[in-house]
Enzyme design. Sequence first.
Site, PDB file in Angstrom:
ATOM      1  N   ASP A 233      -1.097 -32.589 -38.324  1.00 22.88           N
ATOM      2  CA  ASP A 233      -2.077 -32.739 -37.427  1.00 22.88           C
ATOM      3  C   ASP A 233      -3.421 -33.655 -37.480  1.00 22.88           C
ATOM      4  O   ASP A 233      -4.021 -33.629 -38.537  1.00 22.88           O
ATOM      5  CB  ASP A 233      -2.817 -31.365 -37.327  1.00 22.88           C
ATOM      6  N   ARG A 236      -6.979 -33.228 -37.131  1.00 21.86           N
ATOM      7  CA  ARG A 236      -7.481 -32.417 -38.278  1.00 21.86           C
ATOM      8  C   ARG A 236      -7.544 -33.096 -39.566  1.00 21.86           C
ATOM      9  O   ARG A 236      -8.848 -33.255 -40.233  1.00 21.86           O
ATOM     10  CB  ARG A 236      -6.873 -30.993 -38.407  1.00 21.86           C
ATOM     11  N   GLY A 260      -9.596 -22.356 -50.208  1.00 23.03           N
ATOM     12  CA  GLY A 260      -8.554 -22.352 -49.554  1.00 23.03           C
ATOM     13  C   GLY A 260      -7.825 -23.715 -49.292  1.00 23.03           C
ATOM     14  O   GLY A 260      -7.520 -24.203 -48.293  1.00 23.03           O
ATOM     15  N   ASP A 282      -6.916 -21.222 -54.040  1.00 27.23           N
ATOM     16  CA  ASP A 282      -6.100 -20.681 -52.909  1.00 27.23           C
ATOM     17  C   ASP A 282      -5.251 -19.481 -53.593  1.00 27.23           C
ATOM     18  O   ASP A 282      -4.945 -19.529 -54.553  1.00 27.23           O
ATOM     19  CB  ASP A 282      -5.165 -21.664 -52.560  1.00 27.23           C
ATOM     20  N   GLU A 311     -13.206 -14.646 -53.716  1.00 23.34           N
ATOM     21  CA  GLU A 311     -14.103 -13.340 -54.112  1.00 23.34           C
ATOM     22  C   GLU A 311     -13.603 -12.765 -55.367  1.00 23.34           C
ATOM     23  O   GLU A 311     -14.565 -12.017 -55.890  1.00 23.34           O
ATOM     24  CB  GLU A 311     -13.779 -12.186 -52.835  1.00 23.34           C
ATOM     25  N   GLU A 326     -11.175 -25.931 -44.666  1.00 26.85           N
ATOM     26  CA  GLU A 326     -10.736 -25.919 -43.532  1.00 26.85           C
ATOM     27  C   GLU A 326     -10.224 -24.521 -43.237  1.00 26.85           C
ATOM     28  O   GLU A 326      -9.313 -24.089 -43.303  1.00 26.85           O
ATOM     29  CB  GLU A 326      -9.536 -26.919 -43.521  1.00 26.85           C
ATOM     30  N   GLU A 335      -8.478 -15.010 -38.165  1.00 31.99           N
ATOM     31  CA  GLU A 335      -8.094 -15.186 -39.418  1.00 31.99           C
ATOM     32  C   GLU A 335      -9.404 -14.796 -40.552  1.00 31.99           C
ATOM     33  O   GLU A 335      -9.334 -14.483 -41.756  1.00 31.99           O
ATOM     34  CB  GLU A 335      -7.535 -16.388 -39.934  1.00 31.99           C
ATOM     35  N   HIS A 476      -3.089 -28.681 -33.756  1.00 34.99           N
ATOM     36  CA  HIS A 476      -1.992 -27.252 -33.879  1.00 34.99           C
ATOM     37  C   HIS A 476      -2.822 -26.208 -33.498  1.00 34.99           C
ATOM     38  O   HIS A 476      -2.227 -25.014 -33.370  1.00 34.99           O
ATOM     39  CB  HIS A 476      -1.874 -27.250 -35.322  1.00 34.99           C
TER      40      HIS A 476
END
Length: 528
Positions: A233, A236, A260, A282, A311, A326, A335, A476
């Site tokens: 993408d 993005r 992430g 991640d 966390e 992102e 999400e 996307h």
Amino acid sequence: MAESRDREDVIDDEMPELSEIDDEAWCDWDEEDQSKGQLQIRCLFCERLFSSAQDTFSHCRAEHQFDITHVVHKYGLDCYGFIKLINFIRIRNPSAESFKSILGQIPWDNEEYMKPSSIDDPLLQFDVDEIWECMEEQTCSSEQVDVESQTQAAHFQRLQGAEKRAKEAEAAVERIMKDFEKMRQYVQDFVINADARTGTSTTNTVADLREDEDSVYFSSYGHYGIHEEMLKDKVRTESYRDFMYCNPHIFKGKIILDVGCGTGILSMFAAKAGAKHVIGVDQSEIIYQAMDIVRENELDGVVTLIRGRIEDVELPVDKVDIIISEWMGYFLLFESMLDSVIYARDKYLTAGGAVYPDTCTISLIAVGDRKKHDERVAFWEDVYGFKMSCMKKAVIPEAAVEVLNPETVISDPCVIKTIDCNTVGISDLDFNSEFSLKITEDHECVAISGHFDILFEKNCSNKVMFSTGPRSIKTHWKQTVFLLEQPVSVKKGDVLQGKIACCKNRKDPRSLIITISINDMKQTYSLQ
């Protein structure tokens, strides 16, 4: 695992003499390359080195009173059981004496011991079947021994071991089926909660997720396919790249946190933009590929990758200067990954630091595509002469993610939500808003569509933005389409007014419940 050597299965007719220290006969096995004196095998219980497995086992029996033949026979070990035993001893370093007091389940009977502590341990290449063959030959040569009964006993021991493993496999399959049934029941029990129907928000956050549901979410990001789609993408990926490369003053000498991080592409952009240290976090298994990617690009001196939920992990620093992520999903908030960014911001971001992207908006437009409505909704009114109108109740509440034909857009966009990522709270992500859609042509409004815009603005000398709207280059994320049960006739210049409520689904906080009211119509949709 070390690469296996080719092994001959033929036992020499004449077995070599064992040393005097070996008081029991051993079967010979092929030791190609061992005769060259190149092989060094460490004792299982001390640091002595030997040139063959035979000498190693003889030493263990004489010096440590540990008889490998006795252990293999007693527990009916096959090649896998033998490998686990060797790895268990190498990893756990038990005393030889401790093997005399084993009761109940054997301590090495765990899949974790299939992974060796050393990739070139020669004992892992030893064929345990030769011990069984040797035992059978010893039985044949022993006086006053019933050959048939002894052989049957040996085979019975092996059969018991195989039966035990089969039962364990059955139990594992049963556990998997129970987990599957739990997930199936969860889907069957899915209902749109009362809070969503009334438009009130729920206080549930990602932290409230059941562990099995969260693991399904993260495992979906472990496969390369979803990352390939995102990397391809260009809107993005190039927007993030341009923001960092065109604003190096924001990153030079700074500590960056990438929430992430996936394949690590944003972390590497930040490193190339001049960051002093980049920490990528991640939870999915893609992190292991990301580590290889970072090393391959010789950025492992700048980029540190950590597996886990933001966390739960402990960062190697107390504070960071910049957070990049992102996190956007369909309709922006699907999400709920923004929740994790907010957590990281509140815990790790230094005073005066910034989160990027920093501004996001959600917009609605009216869609005039009668063909789409006929195919998705009106279709059920007459199916080969039969009425199936009840199916509309299943079709309409399911929001669709698809690419709209820009020619079907019949209104100007209306912003319904603006998010400042540097100040927003988790409770702000459930919202209610009124909207007004100015109609641009005579038509029938058959659906309302949502999209979002992303901006990199704070402290930027070169601002960057991109849109996921139908009149922009396709991404996307596509667009999120909410079909109306009945089309609404509109004329150019009309203003179609309504209300929208968006909140997390209490049963699955990563999905969304969205309620749209237009005129006297009200419909609740799920995005999952």
